[in-house]
Design a protein around this motif. Structure first.
Motif, short mmCIF file in Angstrom:
data_model
loop_
_atom_site.label_atom_id
_atom_site.label_comp_id
_atom_site.label_asym_id
_atom_site.label_seq_id
_atom_site.Cartn_x
_atom_site.Cartn_y
_atom_site.Cartn_z
N LEU A 1 34.73 78.99 80.90
CA LEU A 1 35.94 78.24 81.30
C LEU A 1 36.16 78.29 82.80
O LEU A 1 36.75 77.38 83.38
CB LEU A 1 37.17 78.79 80.58
N GLY A 2 35.69 79.37 83.41
CA GLY A 2 35.82 79.48 84.87
C GLY A 2 34.56 80.12 85.41
O GLY A 2 34.17 81.20 84.94
N ASP A 3 33.95 79.49 86.38
CA ASP A 3 32.67 79.97 86.90
C ASP A 3 32.86 80.52 88.32
O ASP A 3 33.14 79.75 89.24
CB ASP A 3 31.68 78.79 86.92
N HIS A 4 32.77 81.85 88.46
CA HIS A 4 32.93 82.49 89.77
C HIS A 4 34.23 82.04 90.45
O HIS A 4 34.21 81.52 91.56
CB HIS A 4 31.72 82.21 90.67
N ARG B 1 32.23 71.74 87.30
CA ARG B 1 33.21 72.20 88.27
C ARG B 1 34.37 72.85 87.53
O ARG B 1 34.55 72.61 86.34
CB ARG B 1 33.72 71.02 89.13
N ASN B 2 35.13 73.67 88.25
CA ASN B 2 36.17 74.45 87.59
C ASN B 2 37.49 73.69 87.46
O ASN B 2 38.03 73.18 88.44
CB ASN B 2 36.44 75.74 88.37
N VAL C 1 35.62 86.37 89.36
CA VAL C 1 35.20 86.61 87.98
C VAL C 1 34.69 85.30 87.36
O VAL C 1 34.98 84.22 87.87
CB VAL C 1 36.39 87.11 87.11
N SER C 2 33.97 85.46 86.28
CA SER C 2 33.70 84.29 85.44
C SER C 2 34.48 84.49 84.14
O SER C 2 34.43 85.58 83.54
CB SER C 2 32.21 84.14 85.18
N ALA D 1 36.88 71.74 79.76
CA ALA D 1 37.00 72.73 80.83
C ALA D 1 35.70 73.50 81.02
O ALA D 1 35.47 74.09 82.08
CB ALA D 1 38.14 73.70 80.53
N SER D 2 34.84 73.49 80.01
CA SER D 2 33.54 74.17 80.15
C SER D 2 32.54 73.28 80.86
O SER D 2 31.42 73.69 81.12
CB SER D 2 33.01 74.59 78.78
#
Ligand SMILES: Cc1ncc(COP(=O)(O)O)c(C=O)c1O
Length: 407
Positions: A363-366, A332-333, A350-351, A322-323
């Protein structure tokens, strides 16, 4: 804001608290004792198996345990699938705890002598990757007075178009080039070993039904040609797998029913030498990825340079994929959610970052999520395959994730 992949159908459409197998995510965390936690829903896995069975009449289903080798999960899978495919002596030992050896095959380059011996002693099938490996297996069998069960893994001339990971159609450490496969079958048979057939694996993570069907038809034709050339009927032809799952925005799920129809047509016209042959499809992620959720708790929410960082208690140490650091070229997310506010409106960008001291631990980018506060649970979907066992759990000394099979 960057897009996230689609929440798997088993969880999409939920409102409010995320439930897994009918229980709230928080309840599973309480039962497990703490976060970070992987929860695998047995019912969703059984649903995938049922879908496979309906689409592929009379084709065996093998589970490639590399996707998720958790012993409890293997116990759940064992009655549902016809075979387990393993890739090391360690996986072999794990698989043997829940499936008889006759239902286990062992593929992978670089099998050491002790690995070959373990498979031969147990009675598992070796999917041989080279002439050298066959020679060593035969010698081990002879020394121990045992008859090795050996299938020839073929490096096919075909490739699986659009697959995330191609494993055929080029020089490869996997399998014996198709032009040399029939000769190797003769070596195995002449030595008195139990020749089990062919293993032909062209790639992974394909979402295009046309491409999978084309590869399967070409594999079937190749198996027919090789069997005729070898002058023997293969007991089993493992047609590979490669069924993908939608991880990212824009990914369209594989139409397995269409693949099944096309395979049935190809089967009807198969070479006579394959009339009595059994066929298998070998799947990892398609069976288990969507059934798993990784739950991690928010430890801190901080601002930097006008951006919001939600810091959670687990990251790439448990969920490397996931990273974006496991087999993807562009990050990609994966789909993420606020486990207490499923279906709620997006409130902020958020990230979501893990606790490791590396910028890779994201784990989540923007991503756009409902407001998250310290103590909330974040769900990372598609965590059933290549999660805990495919992540560097020892890196930086955080505790391992907990894992549960539920439902
Ligand atoms: C030989 C073999 N079988 C099965 C798999 C499992 O692939 P997936 O999880 O994409 O189904 C792989 C993946 O690398 C593989 O190499």
């Amino acid at each position: 804001m960057k897009p996230m992949g689609p929440v798997p159908v088993g969880f999409a459409g939920q409102q409010g608290t995320l439930t897994i197998a009918g229980k709230a995510a928080e309840a599973w965390v309480e039962a497990a004792g703490d976060t970070p936690l992987f929860v695998y829903d047995r019912g969703l896995i059984a649903g995938q198996v049922a879908r496979f069975r309906a689409a592929f009449a009379d084709v065996d289903l093998h589970y490639a345990i590399k996707a998720n080798p958790l012993p409890l999960l293997l116990d759940a899978m064992a009655p549902l699938v016809d075979g387990f495919d393993v890739a090391s002596k360690g996986e072999l030992a794990t698989a043997l705890a829940s499936k008889p050896a006759a239902r286990i095959s062992f593929a992978g380059p670089g099998k050491r002598d002790d690995e070959l011996a373990a498979a031969i002693e147990a009675g598992a099938t070796l999917n041989a990757e080279s002439e050298g490996e066959v020679a060593r297996a035969l010698a081990i069998g002879e020394r121990r007075g045992l008859t090795p069960r050996i299938a020839v893994r073929v490096n096919p001339e075909l490739e699986l178009r659009g697959s995330g990971m191609r494993m055929g159609g080029r020089p490869s450490p996997f399998g014996v080039d198709a032009v040399r496969a029939a000769a190797l079958v003769r070596v195995i048979r002449d030595a008195g070993a139990d020749w089990r057939g062919f293993h032909i694996y062209a790639g992974s993570q394909a979402l295009d039904a046309g491409a999978v069907a084309e590869a399967q038809a070409a594999t079937l034709a190749l198996a027919g040609r090789l069997a005729a050339e070898a002058g023997a009927m293969p007991p089993l032809v493992n047609l590979g797998g490669g069924f993908g799952v939608p991880y990212f925005a824009g990914d369209v799920p594989l139409d397995v029913e269409a693949v099944g129809e096309r395979l049935a047509e190809a089967m009807a016209g198969r070479a006579d030498v394959l009339r009595e042959t059994r066929f298998a499809i070998e799947l990892g992620r398609w069976l288990v990825a969507e059934a798993g959720v990784y739950l991690t708790r928010v430890v801190d929410v901080k601002q930097s340079g006008g951006e919001t960082f939600v810091v959670v208690d687990g990251g790439l140490n448990h969920q490397l994929a996931a990273s974006g650091n496991f087999g993807t070229v562009v990050r990609r997310n994966y789909p993420l959610a606020h486990a207490g506010a499923m279906g709620a409106d997006v409130i902020e960008e958020v990230s979501v970052v893990g606790p490791l001291c590396t910028p890779l631990d994201r784990l989540g980018d923007h991503v756009g999520l409902p407001r998250l506060s310290v103590g909330d649970l974040v769900a990372v979907f598609l965590a059933g395959a290549y999660g805990a066992s495919a992540s560097p759990a020892g890196f930086l000394g955080h505790p391992p994730a907990r894992e549960m099979v539920v439902g």
